[in-house]
Write a protein that holds these residues in place. Sequence first.
Motif, short mmCIF file in Angstrom:
data_model
loop_
_atom_site.label_atom_id
_atom_site.label_comp_id
_atom_site.label_asym_id
_atom_site.label_seq_id
_atom_site.Cartn_x
_atom_site.Cartn_y
_atom_site.Cartn_z
N GLU A 89 -18.53 3.27 -2.81
CA GLU A 89 -17.74 2.47 -2.63
C GLU A 89 -17.44 2.01 -3.83
O GLU A 89 -18.52 2.41 -5.00
N ASP A 126 -7.33 0.12 -5.67
CA ASP A 126 -6.22 0.15 -3.80
C ASP A 126 -5.44 0.69 -2.83
O ASP A 126 -5.05 0.83 -1.79
N HIS A 128 -6.07 3.89 -3.59
CA HIS A 128 -6.55 5.34 -2.25
C HIS A 128 -7.44 4.22 -1.72
O HIS A 128 -8.15 4.91 -0.55
N ARG A 129 -7.35 2.73 -1.82
CA ARG A 129 -8.78 2.58 -0.40
C ARG A 129 -7.99 1.55 0.76
O ARG A 129 -8.66 2.13 1.93
N PHE A 130 -6.57 1.71 0.31
CA PHE A 130 -6.53 1.05 1.66
C PHE A 130 -4.50 2.48 2.33
O PHE A 130 -4.59 2.13 2.98
N ASP A 131 -4.31 2.54 1.12
CA ASP A 131 -2.78 3.31 1.08
C ASP A 131 -3.31 4.25 1.39
O ASP A 131 -3.27 5.37 2.55
N GLN A 132 -3.74 5.07 1.07
CA GLN A 132 -4.49 7.02 0.93
C GLN A 132 -5.51 6.99 1.79
O GLN A 132 -5.98 8.10 2.47
N LYS A 133 -6.43 5.96 1.77
CA LYS A 133 -7.94 5.90 2.30
C LYS A 133 -8.59 6.89 1.81
O LYS A 133 -9.33 7.96 3.52
N ASP A 134 -8.69 7.37 0.79
CA ASP A 134 -9.44 8.26 0.58
C ASP A 134 -10.13 7.96 -0.86
O ASP A 134 -10.87 9.05 -1.56
N VAL A 135 -11.02 6.47 -0.83
CA VAL A 135 -11.36 6.15 -2.05
C VAL A 135 -12.75 6.74 -2.59
O VAL A 135 -12.73 7.13 -3.80
N GLN A 136 -13.08 7.75 -1.61
CA GLN A 136 -14.72 8.27 -2.11
C GLN A 136 -14.31 9.59 -2.62
O GLN A 136 -14.44 9.80 -3.90
#
Length: 217
Positions: A89, A126, A128-136
């Motif tokens: 994270e 944010d 990648h964390r919230f929109d694309q949802k691929d932060v890792q």
Amino acid sequence: MDTVSLAKRRYTTKAYDVSRRIPQATIDALLEQLRHSPSSVNSQPWHFVVADSAEGKARLAKSTQDRFAYNSPKILDASHVIVFCARTEMPEAHLQALLDQEAADGRFRDEQARAAQNQSRRHYVDLHRFDQKDVQHWMEKQTYLAFGTALLGAAAHGLDATPIEGFDSKVLDAELGLREQGFTSVVILSLGYRSEGDFNAGLNKSRLPAAKVFTFL
């Protein structure tokens, strides 16, 4: 430095000379190059575990037992082994540490520049964390940028290297306590000097022709 020759000369080493060790000055230089690897918005979402003792390498080799046993000698016989770890994270503490380090290193002309960098980095995190949802996945891609830096750096120092994805990340994460620290193992890099018995050393490198891999507009 002729980087094309380096790229053509390096290859995936299959067997190491257990009697040869990388000089400390060489490994220090490689690690310093690794530390300066590029990453998106200077996010640096990584950690590197370095093993150079028999005991340390044996701990890493636990992750190659059973179905990945063919990779065990590449870890145990190498001079040094680096585990490339990515964050699980992007915590607030890390974002603040990055900003503080940039300020300490003189990256900002004024407070406005500092605020702009902070806003820009958080925007991409944010995204990648919230929109694309691929932060890792995004953080793992940054870790692979560092991996590529290390591969070319190893070649520049005359070292042989083996990229290893064939290992059990759950086993390795547990062995090193990585998940408790907010990381997970992504890829392993063995380093050293090839054995005379390494069959892959004498084989021609093979890549698709330029006409198939480049499009010029």
